[in-house]
Design an enzyme around this catalytic site. Sequence first.
Site, PDB file in Angstrom:
ATOM      1  N   LYS A  51       0.845  -1.212   0.000  1.00  0.00           N
ATOM      2  CA  LYS A  51       0.000   0.000   0.000  1.00  0.00           C
ATOM      3  C   LYS A  51       0.873   1.252   0.000  1.00  0.00           C
ATOM      4  O   LYS A  51       0.592   2.214  -0.727  1.00  0.00           O
ATOM      5  CB  LYS A  51      -0.940  -0.002   1.224  1.00  0.00           C
ATOM      6  N   GLN A  63      -4.898  -1.476   9.696  1.00  0.00           N
ATOM      7  CA  GLN A  63      -4.751  -2.761   9.011  1.00  0.00           C
ATOM      8  C   GLN A  63      -5.366  -3.884   9.853  1.00  0.00           C
ATOM      9  O   GLN A  63      -5.062  -4.022  11.039  1.00  0.00           O
ATOM     10  CB  GLN A  63      -3.253  -3.026   8.751  1.00  0.00           C
ATOM     11  N   ASP A 100     -10.897   2.965   4.176  1.00  0.00           N
ATOM     12  CA  ASP A 100     -11.225   1.555   3.967  1.00  0.00           C
ATOM     13  C   ASP A 100     -12.740   1.375   3.799  1.00  0.00           C
ATOM     14  O   ASP A 100     -13.209   0.283   3.502  1.00  0.00           O
ATOM     15  CB  ASP A 100     -10.742   0.708   5.161  1.00  0.00           C
TER      16      ASP A 100
END
Length: 303
Positions: free
Chosen positions: A52, A96, A119
């Site tokens: 990422k 995460q 997200d």
Amino acid sequence: MILLDGKHIAAQIRSELRTEVEALTANGRRVPHLAVIIVGENPASVTYVNNKIRACQDVGIEADVIALSDNISQEKLLLEVERLNANPSIDGYIVQLPLPEHINETDIIRAIDPMKDVDGLHPYNVGLTAFGLPSIVSATPKGIRELLARYDIQTEGKHVVVIGRSNIVGKPMAMLLMQRPYLALSKTASAALGDATVTVCHSKTRNLKELCLTADIIIVAVGQPCLLTADMVRKGAVVIDVGINRVPALATERGYRLVGDVDFKLVSKKCSYITPVPGGVGPMTITSLLQNTLQAYMMNNSQ
Ligand code: NAD
């Protein structure tokens, strides 16, 4: 059979994003800024986070990693989240997943400022998605929708079987594909996809094979190699393989190779389009995160 080349499409979108970011700096504006919180050192999570960060650098988005010990308390992690919520130079951030067992994932996600939730997991964004309204959409379903759109695969009136009901893939995927498109409100062609008849299958579904055999499009997100076999797929169906599984491969340097949830060798002989693993959904997911970061930047810096 046509391979749905996520790597190629992701590179195309990243080139478009690079141009958009360059235009911002050319106009004297700062670049978008993403932060990634990682708790512990789960090897798969470390790899995802590194990918990422590299992707951000590739398009000119600034990116920071906040690496925290896996024995951090929930209270301290919440403080980090609040710090990022209050930091005006951070446009978006992710925590995460998965988190260590002593931390309540839902509490952490609910603490994220929805306007920085790149997200797309906060209930506010999930709610907007469920209403069919513009929102920050969860990265993997957003990437799959974009991939379908860029290959001009229509979903209107199609029967889509989604296997897996997770909050990050299965549920939002089903919501996006069943809803009426909101193209008029959106710039992207992928927002025009929807209007499908969606069946969501999961671990308790009794007649998975029969349901799959009636599908025009099958999207598999389970985490089980070879879950979808050729006898479950109608000739000409479109197959999207979300799964990422490590299987032992002693001859390789890493000792494993990545496979999806689909028996690719035999299913690819029957279907019209299929995503490979790796190189299908994975690169699209990361690219969606970049798009979401730019979207959050625009939303938070609109004046
Ligand atoms: P999860 O582990 O949260 O959920 C798995 C789902 O599969 C559950 O809803 C369960 O009901 C269903 N399931 C389990 N066994 C089943 C069976 N026999 N038949 C039908 N359904 C069954 O899943 P997740 O987080 O959505 O991840 C799924 C897979 O996708 C994993 O391999 C993950 O690594 C991968 N993934 C890939 C990407 C990507 O970008 N490519 C992104 C997210 C997840």
